[in-house]
Write an enzyme that holds these catalytic residues in place. Structure first.
Site, short mmCIF file in Angstrom:
data_model
loop_
_atom_site.label_atom_id
_atom_site.label_comp_id
_atom_site.label_asym_id
_atom_site.label_seq_id
_atom_site.Cartn_x
_atom_site.Cartn_y
_atom_site.Cartn_z
N LYS A 1 3.34 -12.36 -27.57
CA LYS A 1 4.08 -13.06 -28.64
C LYS A 1 3.99 -14.58 -28.47
O LYS A 1 3.74 -15.31 -29.44
CB LYS A 1 5.56 -12.62 -28.62
N GLY A 2 4.23 -15.05 -27.23
CA GLY A 2 4.25 -16.49 -26.98
C GLY A 2 2.93 -17.13 -27.37
O GLY A 2 2.90 -18.14 -28.09
N GLN B 1 11.19 -9.39 -26.23
CA GLN B 1 11.07 -7.97 -25.87
C GLN B 1 10.17 -7.27 -26.92
O GLN B 1 9.31 -7.91 -27.48
CB GLN B 1 12.44 -7.28 -25.76
N GLY C 1 7.52 -10.92 -12.13
CA GLY C 1 6.32 -10.72 -11.31
C GLY C 1 6.02 -9.26 -11.00
O GLY C 1 5.06 -8.95 -10.30
N ARG C 2 6.83 -8.34 -11.55
CA ARG C 2 6.61 -6.92 -11.24
C ARG C 2 5.30 -6.43 -11.88
O ARG C 2 4.97 -6.86 -12.99
CB ARG C 2 7.75 -6.06 -11.81
N GLY D 1 9.72 -13.52 -21.08
CA GLY D 1 8.75 -14.41 -20.43
C GLY D 1 7.57 -14.51 -21.37
O GLY D 1 6.80 -13.56 -21.49
N HIS D 2 7.46 -15.61 -22.09
CA HIS D 2 6.41 -15.78 -23.09
C HIS D 2 5.39 -16.79 -22.57
O HIS D 2 5.71 -17.95 -22.37
CB HIS D 2 7.01 -16.24 -24.43
N ASP E 1 5.86 -8.05 -23.94
CA ASP E 1 4.66 -8.65 -23.34
C ASP E 1 3.39 -8.41 -24.16
O ASP E 1 2.29 -8.33 -23.60
CB ASP E 1 4.47 -8.15 -21.89
N GLU E 2 3.54 -8.31 -25.46
CA GLU E 2 2.38 -8.06 -26.32
C GLU E 2 1.53 -9.32 -26.51
O GLU E 2 0.41 -9.24 -27.05
CB GLU E 2 2.84 -7.56 -27.70
#
Ligand code: GDP
Ligand code: IMO
Ligand code: MG
Length: 422
Positions: A16-17, A222, A300-301, A40-41, A13-14
């Site tokens: 990337k997308g 990831q 969604g966490r 999830g990007h 979640d850095e």
């Protein structure tokens, strides 16, 4: 060199997308090489948000070829949902996307096994996204997997049924109630959709295109600290998320790799279980989560939040051979009086710079910096960033020996500052 890699240096979640989308204009091909719908990007284009799970983040550029490589695990049900909701429509997406015949399928049984195995772990659960990743890679390595190319064969249904039988028998040893039929129906609809796409030996396609001068960007999923070998095992994902994974996950030789763009938030987040030395279980952590909308794009966490961890960042830079650093979400840190960076750990009473292999607890040693207060989301030139943020970034560069060549100041494609054009 015509192949560059962009990958996460933290726990995912850095951003990337967002960045893959922003730098896609410089490439002809964008390819995913590992992971699956656990990713999830998020991308934002003119205030419209999109979340991609399986499809590479170059998909919104109509002139780019996107490839799902052999190292990825594909759930056809998720694939269908994603394609149906993407916008451009199936006929257009068929032109933009090619899938490796060698990519392994996530079967409905894998998802149920994922849930059963997590439940059986009790307190030591991984915090998996429950997308079937672990069981699908397990079957791949155990040489039981079904691959995308096989969906075109006449005996596919039989091969599927044999796998299902094996999975159902494994599930008998777990205490889980489950329902399969509905998911299975959607899964087979996904198989029919997959058949309409180009399925090929993408390793030939990629190498031929590269030989003819085309440029490829490999998109990691990831992050390095979730790598199956170098992450905080067992609290990791089931693939090699590091730069070497791009070679095995696409079929490209190491000597063809050019730049390795390592992407890191200006702070840290993690979803799921496992060590997180700089985690802030206090108001500061809550502020980071709320300002940064730190909630999982797949599940969604709420994401766990903390200060930047330099020993972990240096480790990730070393393992990946990072050549340029990209920093995201420094805008989220605007407003703090002071901010901190962890520079080393205290382990068993001694200062230590290495990541312990067995996740033994460490205490972070911090260096404090004056914060910045300005809204930086409108800034597009590095020199116009607040002095204190530039000092913060300068310290990261000095400590890692790697230049920060891109700073992201917001989720939108446009909210990006490049210091060097690649
Ligand atoms: P990925 O998995 O690495 O692609 O990252 P995610 O999309 O899961 O999470 C990153 C989140 O931060 C998304 O909601 C992005 O829209 C958002 N984002 C990316 N870069 C920035 C940035 O520089 N500033 C802010 N405020 N948000 C960003
Ligand atoms: P992107 O590509 C953040 C985490 C899960 C869990 C562990 C194992 O969006 O950065 P798995 O589903 O692979 O069995 O989960 O890894 N995880 C991620 N965390 N971002 C991701 O992907 C993740 N993919 C898996 O939360 O702790
Ligand atoms: Mg993500």
């Amino acid at each position: 060199m015509n192949i560059d890699i962009l990958l996460g240096l933290q726990w995912g979640d850095e951003g990337k997308g967002k960045i893959v989308d922003a730098i896609s204009p410089g490439y002809d091909i964008i390819a995913r090489f590992q992971g699956g719908p656990n990713a999830g990007h998020s991308l934002e284009i003119n205030n419209e948000k999109h979340v991609l799970h399986l499809i590479p983040s170059g998909i919104f550029h109509s002139d780019k070829l996107n490839i799902i490589g052999n190292g990825v695990v594909i759930d056809p049900a998720v694939f269908k949902e994603e394609i149906d909701n993407l916008g451009p429509g199936v006929d257009e997406l068929i032109k933009r996307l090619v899938i490796s015949a060698r990519a392994n399928l996530i079967l409905p049984g894998h998802r149920i096994l994922d849930a059963a195995i997590e439940l059986s772990k009790g307190n030591t659960k991984i915090g998996s996204t429950l997308k079937g990743i672990g069981p699908a890679y397990t079957d791949k390595v155990a040489r039981n997997g079904l691959r995308v190319g096989e969906i075109l064969k006449k005996d596919f249904r039989e091969a599927y049924n044999n796998n299902l039988k094996r999975h159902l028998s494994l599930l008998k040893s777990y205490d889980l109630n489950y329902e399969l039929a509905e998911y299975e129906a959607g899964w087979f609809e996904g198989i029919e959709l997959l058949k309409r796409f180009r399925i090929s030996n993408t390793e030939y396609l990629i190498n031929n295109l590269i030989s003819s001068g085309k440029k490829l960007l490999a998109e990691g999923a990831q992050g390095t600290m979730l790598d199956i070998d170098f992450g905080s095992y067992p609290y990791v994902t089931s693939s090699n998320t590091i730069s070497a994974g791009a070679c095995t996950g696409l079929g490209i030789a190491p000597k063809k790799i050019g730049e390795v763009f390592g992407i890191s938030k200006a702070y840290c987040t993690r979803v799921g279980s496992g060590p997180f030395p700089t985690e802030l279980n206090n108001q500061t952590g809550t502020v980071l989560r709320e300002r940064g909308f730190e909630f999982g794009a797949t599940t969604g966490r709420p994401r766990r939040c903390g200060w930047l961890d330099l020993p972990a960042l240096k480790y990730a830079i070393m393992i990946n051979g990072v050549t340029q650093l990209f920093i995201t979400k420094s805008d989220v840190m605007s407003g703090f009086e002071t901010v901190k960076i962890c520079t080393s750990y205290i382990s068993e009473g001694r200062e230590c710079l290495e990541i312990p292999f067995n996740n033994s607890p460490v205490e972070p040693v911090y260096r404090e910096f004056p914060g910045w207060k300005e809204d930086i989301s409108e800034i597009r030139e590095y020199n116009k960033l607040p002095e204190n943020l530039k000092k913060y970034i300068g310290f990261i560069e000095e400590q890692t020996g790697i230049s920060v060549t891109m700073v992201s100041v917001g989720p939108d494609r446009k909210e990006t500052i490049f210091r060097k054009r690649n």
